[in-house]
Design a protein around this motif. Sequence first.
Motif, PDB file in Angstrom:
ATOM      1  N   THR A 105       0.812  -1.218   0.000  1.00  0.00           N
ATOM      2  CA  THR A 105       0.000   0.000   0.000  1.00  0.00           C
ATOM      3  C   THR A 105       0.848   1.272   0.000  1.00  0.00           C
ATOM      4  OG1 THR A 105      -0.179  -0.136   2.416  1.00  0.00           O
ATOM      5  CG2 THR A 105      -1.987  -1.069   1.120  1.00  0.00           C
ATOM      6  N   THR A 106       1.931   1.283   0.788  1.00  0.00           N
ATOM      7  CA  THR A 106       2.699   2.515   0.940  1.00  0.00           C
ATOM      8  C   THR A 106       4.173   2.217   1.146  1.00  0.00           C
ATOM      9  OG1 THR A 106       0.794   3.489   2.090  1.00  0.00           O
ATOM     10  CG2 THR A 106       2.872   4.682   2.248  1.00  0.00           C
ATOM     11  N   PHE A 107       5.037   3.074   0.613  1.00  0.00           N
ATOM     12  CA  PHE A 107       6.441   3.096   0.972  1.00  0.00           C
ATOM     13  C   PHE A 107       6.607   4.171   2.044  1.00  0.00           C
ATOM     14  CE2 PHE A 107       7.722   1.846  -3.634  1.00  0.00           C
ATOM     15  CZ  PHE A 107       7.317   0.544  -3.385  1.00  0.00           C
ATOM     16  N   THR A 108       7.112   3.792   3.206  1.00  0.00           N
ATOM     17  CA  THR A 108       7.293   4.771   4.279  1.00  0.00           C
ATOM     18  C   THR A 108       8.537   5.627   4.017  1.00  0.00           C
ATOM     19  OG1 THR A 108       8.702   3.420   5.724  1.00  0.00           O
ATOM     20  CG2 THR A 108       6.312   3.069   5.871  1.00  0.00           C
ATOM     21  N   THR A 109       8.742   6.615   4.866  1.00  0.00           N
ATOM     22  CA  THR A 109       9.897   7.517   4.732  1.00  0.00           C
ATOM     23  C   THR A 109      11.045   7.114   5.651  1.00  0.00           C
ATOM     24  OG1 THR A 109       8.936   9.002   6.410  1.00  0.00           O
ATOM     25  CG2 THR A 109       8.415   9.456   4.098  1.00  0.00           C
ATOM     26  N   VAL A 110      10.937   5.958   6.290  1.00  0.00           N
ATOM     27  CA  VAL A 110      11.910   5.553   7.299  1.00  0.00           C
ATOM     28  C   VAL A 110      13.327   5.472   6.729  1.00  0.00           C
ATOM     29  CG1 VAL A 110      12.628   3.666   8.816  1.00  0.00           C
ATOM     30  CG2 VAL A 110      10.238   4.368   8.762  1.00  0.00           C
ATOM     31  N   VAL A 111      13.493   4.819   5.574  1.00  0.00           N
ATOM     32  CA  VAL A 111      14.834   4.647   5.004  1.00  0.00           C
ATOM     33  C   VAL A 111      15.448   6.000   4.680  1.00  0.00           C
ATOM     34  CG1 VAL A 111      16.145   3.702   3.066  1.00  0.00           C
ATOM     35  CG2 VAL A 111      14.308   2.354   4.095  1.00  0.00           C
ATOM     36  N   ASP A 112      14.679   6.901   4.066  1.00  0.00           N
ATOM     37  CA  ASP A 112      15.192   8.232   3.736  1.00  0.00           C
ATOM     38  C   ASP A 112      15.594   9.003   4.991  1.00  0.00           C
ATOM     39  OD1 ASP A 112      14.806   7.777   1.043  1.00  0.00           O
ATOM     40  OD2 ASP A 112      12.818   8.713   1.007  1.00  0.00           O
ATOM     41  N   GLU A 113      14.810   8.877   6.042  1.00  0.00           N
ATOM     42  CA  GLU A 113      15.105   9.603   7.281  1.00  0.00           C
ATOM     43  C   GLU A 113      16.380   9.084   7.938  1.00  0.00           C
ATOM     44  OE1 GLU A 113      10.420  10.600   8.342  1.00  0.00           O
ATOM     45  OE2 GLU A 113      11.361   8.759   9.066  1.00  0.00           O
ATOM     46  N   LEU A 114      16.594   7.774   7.886  1.00  0.00           N
ATOM     47  CA  LEU A 114      17.827   7.211   8.436  1.00  0.00           C
ATOM     48  C   LEU A 114      19.031   7.598   7.580  1.00  0.00           C
ATOM     49  CD1 LEU A 114      16.542   3.647   9.424  1.00  0.00           C
ATOM     50  CD2 LEU A 114      17.181   5.481  10.998  1.00  0.00           C
ATOM     51  N   HIS A 115      18.869   7.534   6.266  1.00  0.00           N
ATOM     52  CA  HIS A 115      19.968   7.889   5.367  1.00  0.00           C
ATOM     53  C   HIS A 115      20.360   9.358   5.519  1.00  0.00           C
ATOM     54  CE1 HIS A 115      19.385   4.334   2.342  1.00  0.00           C
ATOM     55  NE2 HIS A 115      19.959   3.980   3.483  1.00  0.00           N
ATOM     56  N   ALA A 116      19.379  10.210   5.773  1.00  0.00           N
ATOM     57  CA  ALA A 116      19.670  11.635   5.949  1.00  0.00           C
ATOM     58  C   ALA A 116      20.592  11.875   7.144  1.00  0.00           C
ATOM     59  CB  ALA A 116      18.364  12.416   6.122  1.00  0.00           C
ATOM     60  N   ALA A 117      20.564  10.951   8.089  1.00  0.00           N
ATOM     61  CA  ALA A 117      21.420  11.048   9.267  1.00  0.00           C
ATOM     62  C   ALA A 117      22.653  10.163   9.157  1.00  0.00           C
ATOM     63  CB  ALA A 117      20.624  10.676  10.521  1.00  0.00           C
ATOM     64  N   ASN A 118      22.882   9.615   7.960  1.00  0.00           N
ATOM     65  CA  ASN A 118      24.037   8.739   7.707  1.00  0.00           C
ATOM     66  C   ASN A 118      23.982   7.464   8.542  1.00  0.00           C
ATOM     67  OD1 ASN A 118      26.408   8.176   6.258  1.00  0.00           O
ATOM     68  ND2 ASN A 118      27.707   8.922   7.917  1.00  0.00           N
ATOM     69  N   ILE A 119      22.778   6.927   8.698  1.00  0.00           N
ATOM     70  CA  ILE A 119      22.569   5.649   9.390  1.00  0.00           C
ATOM     71  C   ILE A 119      22.109   4.631   8.355  1.00  0.00           C
ATOM     72  CG2 ILE A 119      21.255   4.432  11.164  1.00  0.00           C
ATOM     73  CD1 ILE A 119      20.908   7.099  12.607  1.00  0.00           C
ATOM     74  N   SER A 120      22.751   3.481   8.310  1.00  0.00           N
ATOM     75  CA  SER A 120      22.363   2.437   7.361  1.00  0.00           C
ATOM     76  C   SER A 120      21.040   1.807   7.772  1.00  0.00           C
ATOM     77  CB  SER A 120      23.448   1.352   7.294  1.00  0.00           C
ATOM     78  OG  SER A 120      24.666   1.889   6.830  1.00  0.00           O
ATOM     79  N   ALA A 121      20.278   1.347   6.791  1.00  0.00           N
ATOM     80  CA  ALA A 121      18.985   0.710   7.046  1.00  0.00           C
ATOM     81  C   ALA A 121      18.980  -0.699   6.474  1.00  0.00           C
ATOM     82  CB  ALA A 121      17.856   1.533   6.424  1.00  0.00           C
ATOM     83  N   TYR A 122      18.627  -1.669   7.328  1.00  0.00           N
ATOM     84  CA  TYR A 122      18.503  -3.065   6.905  1.00  0.00           C
ATOM     85  C   TYR A 122      17.050  -3.488   7.036  1.00  0.00           C
ATOM     86  CZ  TYR A 122      23.561  -3.006   7.910  1.00  0.00           C
ATOM     87  OH  TYR A 122      24.892  -2.689   7.957  1.00  0.00           O
ATOM     88  N   VAL A 123      16.662  -4.496   6.270  1.00  0.00           N
ATOM     89  CA  VAL A 123      15.296  -5.009   6.334  1.00  0.00           C
ATOM     90  C   VAL A 123      15.332  -6.498   6.681  1.00  0.00           C
ATOM     91  CG1 VAL A 123      15.233  -5.522   3.843  1.00  0.00           C
ATOM     92  CG2 VAL A 123      13.087  -5.227   5.106  1.00  0.00           C
ATOM     93  N   SER A 124      14.363  -6.939   7.489  1.00  0.00           N
ATOM     94  CA  SER A 124      14.284  -8.354   7.857  1.00  0.00           C
ATOM     95  C   SER A 124      12.815  -8.741   8.065  1.00  0.00           C
ATOM     96  CB  SER A 124      15.085  -8.621   9.130  1.00  0.00           C
ATOM     97  OG  SER A 124      14.572  -7.873  10.214  1.00  0.00           O
ATOM     98  N   VAL A 125      12.480 -10.000   7.932  1.00  0.00           N
ATOM     99  CA  VAL A 125      13.285 -11.073   7.392  1.00  0.00           C
ATOM    100  C   VAL A 125      12.687 -11.430   6.039  1.00  0.00           C
ATOM    101  CG1 VAL A 125      13.988 -13.469   7.670  1.00  0.00           C
ATOM    102  CG2 VAL A 125      13.805 -12.003   9.692  1.00  0.00           C
TER     103      VAL A 125
END
Length: 272
Positions: free
Chosen positions: A199-219
């Motif tokens: 239904t939706t792509f959240t903004t979580v990955v972009d928000e983490l990347h903006a702070a130079n934090i890597s984002a992983y997805v599981s599982v």
Amino acid sequence: MSKDGVAFCLNSADLLGSSNAMTSFMSRSTMVSEIQPKSGIFSFDLTWSEIQTLTPQLTSPLPNSGLARNPANKNQGKFITLSDFLDFAKAKAVSGILIDIENAAYLASKKGLSIIDAVTAALSNATFDKQATQQVMIQSDDTSVLSKFKNVPGYKRVLSIKEIIGDVPKQTVEEIKKFADAVNLPRSSIVTTNGGFTTTFTTVVDELHAANISAYVSVLRNEYVAIAFDFFSDPVVELATYVGRLGIDGVVTDYPKTADAYLSKPITYPTV
């Protein structure tokens, strides 16, 4: 952790789902609300010698689907200590390892077991703290655990957020940066679904990347019932969405060969 302080590899402290512990140690079944809402036979109540008498049991992560995973090899393999796992990783020259530490506070306060000391010692004995060839990632849902590994600059600290979230406020991101270099998130925190459809792509990955934090997805899993219908029940399409479309930095998967097949020759999709 075993009762006598041996650290070994298992995805849960409860041995009921991953072994035949019920047949031999049902009398050791207890309720530990700090760990799970149901009773279990926990590793920290058995010695390593007792655990070695058990037969491993492969279970499906999708019990309600009615699909068994690899039933021909349901009871194959053996329990492996952390030290043996590290030796195996070095011998196979893998690019890196991830150690997920859970229940550290309970083990220390109620059982007198320091899983942090056990992991630190095992890594040091295997000289993982003195090399830069193989990446070492320490994951935990407890920021105090991650803080204990801050003094080893070669280790990458990963905060596990098991709850479903829809965004990461700036104040929260700044707090995460104090403890972690990366965040491991459930799929639904990145791509929301309803009735089996995305239904939706959240903004979580972009928000983490903006702070130079890597984002992983599981599982990520290959079983078709675990994949959204509009990914065509195809694990490669799901991978392409998370990696090629959303820019995820890493995936946690039960099927590494599938992920490797995609990542070795990524397929990119145009932005819609």
